[in-house]
Design a protein around this motif. Structure first.
Motif, PDB file in Angstrom:
ATOM      1  N   UNK A 262       0.782  -1.235   0.000  1.00 32.13           N
ATOM      2  CA  UNK A 262       0.000   0.000   0.000  1.00 32.13           C
ATOM      3  C   UNK A 262       0.812   1.282   0.000  1.00 32.13           C
ATOM      4  N   UNK A 263       2.146   1.145  -0.071  1.00 26.55           N
ATOM      5  CA  UNK A 263       3.011   2.336  -0.014  1.00 26.55           C
ATOM      6  C   UNK A 263       3.556   2.747  -1.379  1.00 26.55           C
ATOM      7  N   UNK A 264       3.445   1.855  -2.357  1.00 31.49           N
ATOM      8  CA  UNK A 264       4.100   2.097  -3.653  1.00 31.49           C
ATOM      9  C   UNK A 264       5.515   1.555  -3.682  1.00 31.49           C
ATOM     10  N   UNK A 265       6.009   1.126  -2.536  1.00 31.86           N
ATOM     11  CA  UNK A 265       7.318   0.453  -2.490  1.00 31.86           C
ATOM     12  C   UNK A 265       7.035  -1.030  -2.657  1.00 31.86           C
ATOM     13  N   UNK A 266       7.602  -1.639  -3.685  1.00 30.17           N
ATOM     14  CA  UNK A 266       7.225  -3.012  -4.018  1.00 30.17           C
ATOM     15  C   UNK A 266       8.448  -3.901  -4.229  1.00 30.17           C
ATOM     16  N   UNK A 340       2.061   7.126   3.869  1.00 32.07           N
ATOM     17  CA  UNK A 340       1.980   5.953   4.744  1.00 32.07           C
ATOM     18  C   UNK A 340       0.522   5.555   4.927  1.00 32.07           C
ATOM     19  N   UNK A 341       0.156   4.300   4.610  1.00 33.35           N
ATOM     20  CA  UNK A 341      -1.228   3.852   4.822  1.00 33.35           C
ATOM     21  C   UNK A 341      -1.585   3.889   6.304  1.00 33.35           C
ATOM     22  N   UNK A 342      -2.802   4.315   6.592  1.00 37.00           N
ATOM     23  CA  UNK A 342      -3.227   4.428   7.990  1.00 37.00           C
ATOM     24  C   UNK A 342      -4.544   3.678   8.211  1.00 37.00           C
ATOM     25  N   UNK A 350      -1.039  -2.795   5.268  1.00 32.53           N
ATOM     26  CA  UNK A 350       0.295  -2.389   5.730  1.00 32.53           C
ATOM     27  C   UNK A 350       0.453  -2.673   7.222  1.00 32.53           C
ATOM     28  N   UNK A 351      -0.548  -2.302   8.010  1.00 36.22           N
ATOM     29  CA  UNK A 351      -0.493  -2.511   9.460  1.00 36.22           C
ATOM     30  C   UNK A 351      -0.658  -3.989   9.826  1.00 36.22           C
ATOM     31  N   UNK A 352      -1.436  -4.720   9.009  1.00 37.39           N
ATOM     32  CA  UNK A 352      -1.569  -6.164   9.243  1.00 37.39           C
ATOM     33  C   UNK A 352      -0.217  -6.859   9.089  1.00 37.39           C
ATOM     34  N   UNK A 360       4.099   2.573  10.883  1.00 38.52           N
ATOM     35  CA  UNK A 360       3.586   3.631  10.015  1.00 38.52           C
ATOM     36  C   UNK A 360       3.693   4.997  10.672  1.00 38.52           C
ATOM     37  N   UNK A 361       3.397   5.040  11.958  1.00 33.79           N
ATOM     38  CA  UNK A 361       3.503   6.299  12.716  1.00 33.79           C
ATOM     39  C   UNK A 361       4.949   6.784  12.743  1.00 33.79           C
TER      40      UNK A 361
END
Length: 394
Positions: A262-266, A340-342, A350-352, A360-361
């Motif tokens: 979900x960040x665009x970093x893959x 950053x996905x929230x 992302x948080x999972x 993320x924070x």
């Protein structure tokens, strides 16, 4: 002269005696599925057996546990259960898998990645004991260990014994790192309070899970296995565990490159490359190499419009996938400031994967990877102490 000849003779005798012993030790390694019929057959004798497995469930000669049990005269194989990717490991990540029937044995293959992820009472009706024989890759988010957890819960609920036929953790049993999953973030890609890289075998994980489940769990341990062994030390051939896990480079690279959901970093090339748009490959490689992460160097490599780095693992024993992944994501954020996905009412993937919303924070706050490491260290150290209770191997 006689003394010299005597010394030479003693040396030759020593070499002659010790070499076969070294070879014998190398050949002493046995998987849990091999130890089962040699020393633990009482667990299945006279029983109807259900087997949780896929194409990775093979012995050291490459023969499937399905075939071994089907040929075993003292027990009856009555059902198979397949995890994500199906019984042959070919379904794509997240793809729905239908239950089916084994073409030659004519027994059900119940999908645990279709209409249900936990065996139902009906699926277990014709089974006395459940066996688990799947090759994990040593990462919390790889769902084969979630399947183990869910099957343990089902075994408890339906009064069945569950037996883990233990297999190696490919990453070894020494590297333990990454943020520890918090209860709020438990999902099928993070089933218990583990760090990203847990350094435990399936049997050890089963014992850890069972502190909360209380199933009738038995572990058939490996023989000749020690904590400092990585997969390359076992002499086993790697069986592709899922479509993008073809080799050990991918296994080791999974947590290092696959954290950017979900960040665009893959990741690309089966977890051997990481990057994204707006990243200068050379700057990224410089940052990563200057961090002097153990067992790995980084080669600047652009892929289309995305800048990134290719991982070159130089020492599989010291390479730390989770630590590397945190650094890779943090430095990527410093270069392209990805959003950053929230999580809100629903928890974002992302948080999972992180097992917490704190990473993320910290990224949003612009913390360095070293600062992020220091933030998750206390919980990680607590886990390392707790983990000791459930370890099988020295």
């Amino acid at each position: 002269m006689k003394k010299i000849l005597l010394l030479m003779l003693t040396l030759l005798l020593t070499i002659g005696i010790s070499m076969p012993q070294v070879q014998a030790k190398a050949n002493d390694f046995k998987l849990g599925n091999e130890v089962l019929l040699e020393k633990y057959a009482h667990l299945i004798d006279g029983k109807r057996v259900g087997l949780i497995t896929n194409q990775t469930g093979v012995n050291s000669q490459g023969k499937s546990t399905i075939s071994v049990l089907a040929e075993y005269p003292n027990a009856t194989l009555t059902a198979l259960y397949s995890p994500e990717h199906g019984i042959d490991g070919k379904a794509k990540a997240g793809a729905y898998v239908e239950s089916t029937t084994h073409p030659t044995l004519k027994i059900p293959i119940y999908s645990l990645y279709g209409s249900t992820r936990m065996p139902s009472a009906k699926m277990l009706a014709n089974v006395d004991v459940l066996l688990f024989d799947l090759q994990d890759i040593g990462a919390r988010s790889y769902t084969y260990i979630s399947t183990l957890n869910y099957c343990m819960v089902a075994a408890k609920q339906n009064n069945k014994t569950i037996v883990v036929l233990d297999r190696p953790n490919p990453l070894g049993g020494l590297i333990v790192d990454g943020p520890v999953l918090e209860d709020k973030f438990k999902t099928f890609v993070g089933v218990d309070n583990l760090p990203m890289t847990h350094g435990m075998t399936a049997g050890e994980l089963g014992q850890f899970f069972n502190r909360k489940i209380g199933a009738n769990l038995q572990v058939v341990p490996m023989e000749g296995y020690t904590r400092n062994m990585i997969y390359q030390d076992t002499g086993l051939r790697w069986v592709q565990s899922s479509p993008v896990m073809p080799d050990l480079q991918s296994v080791f690279g999974y947590n290092a490159t696959g954290l950017g959901e979900g960040t665009g970093i893959f990741q690309a090339d089966a977890f051997k490359w990481i990057g994204g748009k707006g990243i200068d490959s050379k700057k990224y490689a410089t940052l990563m190499n200057n961090a002097k992460l153990p067992g790995v160097t980084f080669i600047a490599e652009k892929r289309g419009s995305a800048g990134g780095v290719r991982l070159k693992i130089t020492d599989y024993r010291t390479f730390n996938p989770a630590k590397t992944g945190i650094y890779a994501l943090t430095y990527a954020h410093s270069l392209n400031k990805f959003k950053v996905p929230k999580s809100g009412k629903t928890i974002v993937m992302f948080d999972k994967i992180m097992g917490t919303n704190k990473i993320g924070l910290y990224l949003s706050q612009g913390l360095s990877p070293q600062q992020i490491e220091a933030k998750y260290a206390p919980q990680l150290n607590k886990f390392k102490e707790e983990r000791k209770k459930y370890l099988i191997y020295q």
